[in-house]
Design a protein around this motif. Structure first.
Motif, mmCIF file in Angstrom:
data_model
loop_
_atom_site.group_PDB
_atom_site.id
_atom_site.type_symbol
_atom_site.label_atom_id
_atom_site.label_comp_id
_atom_site.label_asym_id
_atom_site.label_seq_id
_atom_site.Cartn_x
_atom_site.Cartn_y
_atom_site.Cartn_z
ATOM 1 N N MET A 1 0.837 -1.174 0.000
ATOM 2 C CA MET A 1 0.000 0.000 0.000
ATOM 3 C C MET A 1 0.886 1.244 0.000
ATOM 4 N N VAL A 2 0.438 2.242 -0.728
ATOM 5 C CA VAL A 2 1.244 3.433 -0.934
ATOM 6 C C VAL A 2 0.457 4.675 -0.519
ATOM 7 N N VAL A 3 1.124 5.599 0.162
ATOM 8 C CA VAL A 3 0.532 6.890 0.487
ATOM 9 C C VAL A 3 1.086 7.898 -0.509
ATOM 10 N N ARG A 19 1.764 17.433 2.354
ATOM 11 C CA ARG A 19 2.975 16.646 2.148
ATOM 12 C C ARG A 19 2.709 15.622 1.058
ATOM 13 N N LYS A 20 3.628 15.486 0.130
ATOM 14 C CA LYS A 20 3.528 14.476 -0.924
ATOM 15 C C LYS A 20 4.675 13.501 -0.755
ATOM 16 N N TRP A 21 4.355 12.215 -0.875
ATOM 17 C CA TRP A 21 5.379 11.190 -0.774
ATOM 18 C C TRP A 21 5.719 10.614 -2.135
ATOM 19 N N THR A 22 4.734 10.133 -2.838
ATOM 20 C CA THR A 22 4.945 9.434 -4.099
ATOM 21 C C THR A 22 3.974 9.997 -5.125
ATOM 22 N N PRO A 23 4.421 10.273 -6.344
ATOM 23 C CA PRO A 23 3.477 10.746 -7.354
ATOM 24 C C PRO A 23 2.502 9.644 -7.737
ATOM 25 N N ARG A 24 1.266 10.042 -8.040
ATOM 26 C CA ARG A 24 0.268 9.074 -8.485
ATOM 27 C C ARG A 24 0.644 8.573 -9.866
ATOM 28 N N THR A 112 -5.550 2.455 -4.334
ATOM 29 C CA THR A 112 -6.938 1.985 -4.256
ATOM 30 C C THR A 112 -7.109 0.750 -3.383
ATOM 31 N N ARG A 113 -6.067 0.020 -3.098
ATOM 32 C CA ARG A 113 -6.183 -1.214 -2.311
ATOM 33 C C ARG A 113 -6.245 -0.965 -0.811
ATOM 34 N N SER A 164 5.716 3.212 9.480
ATOM 35 C CA SER A 164 5.361 2.042 10.293
ATOM 36 C C SER A 164 4.022 1.448 9.873
ATOM 37 N N VAL A 165 3.079 2.290 9.450
ATOM 38 C CA VAL A 165 1.764 1.805 9.035
ATOM 39 C C VAL A 165 1.810 1.253 7.607
ATOM 40 N N PHE A 166 2.575 1.890 6.742
ATOM 41 C CA PHE A 166 2.694 1.502 5.327
ATOM 42 C C PHE A 166 4.136 1.158 5.001
ATOM 43 N N PRO A 167 4.635 0.011 5.445
ATOM 44 C CA PRO A 167 6.027 -0.330 5.147
ATOM 45 C C PRO A 167 6.230 -0.509 3.631
ATOM 46 N N SER A 168 7.375 -0.087 3.157
ATOM 47 C CA SER A 168 7.671 -0.153 1.707
ATOM 48 C C SER A 168 7.961 -1.545 1.250
#
Length: 168
Positions: A1-3, A19-24, A112-113, A164-168
């Motif tokens: 899962m990705v934020v 804050r943006k982490w990863t582009p859609r 979306t997941r 911690s919630v969304f590990p890569s």
């Protein structure tokens, strides 16, 4: 899962943190059905994405708040005052929404997941925002003109929590 991104809006509709982490990613749907140019030739998805004008940070926040505001009002009109807007999903992302009793609005965009993140957004508010921003005597109570949350401890805590919630 990705934020992908995270926003906080105050009760005056100002974006006080983003804050943006990863582009859609570009939709997989656009790769299967190629758009046609004026000459009838197919346009590559990379070309299509590069021709889209990038929104400024302020315009992006306004668009995000407008979307949330409209959906929240629609849910209340259709379902009554007791209904609450929690999230919505498109083919490319899922938007999660949490509103605090003081009318702060927390918005997170994920893939979306991802399941409902109401509890996660509540934890960000209670454990990070309240602890590092509200209880900080140097932090302003109001954020006039969009003066945002500029707190290193909050940002570091948010990064750590998201990882911690969304590990890569």
């Amino acid at each position: 899962m990705v934020v992908y991104s995270f926003y906080i809006f105050d009760r005056h509709t100002e974006c006080i943190y983003s804050r943006k982490w990863t582009p859609r990613p570009i939709s997989s749907h656009s790769k299967t059905t190629r758009p046609q140019s004026a000459a009838g030739l197919p346009v590559e998805p990379e070309t299509l994405a590069s021709t889209r004008k990038a929104l400024s940070k302020e315009d992006d926040a306004k668009l995000m708040f407008g979307t949330v505001f409209s959906l929240r009002n629609m849910v209340r009109q259709l379902g009554g005052e007791d209904d609450h807007f929690l999230s919505y999903r498109t083919g490319e992302y899922k938007l999660h929404y949490y509103e605090t009793p003081t009318r702060l609005k927390f918005v997170m965009i994920t893939d979306t997941r991802t399941n409902n993140l109401r509890i996660v957004l509540h934890q960000i508010w209670a454990n990070l925002y309240v602890e590092f921003v509200v209880k900080n005597p140097l932090s302003p109570v109001e954020h006039p003109g969009g003066i945002g949350v500029a707190n290193e401890l909050f940002e570091m805590g948010l990064d750590s929590f998201i990882n911690s919630v969304f590990p890569s």
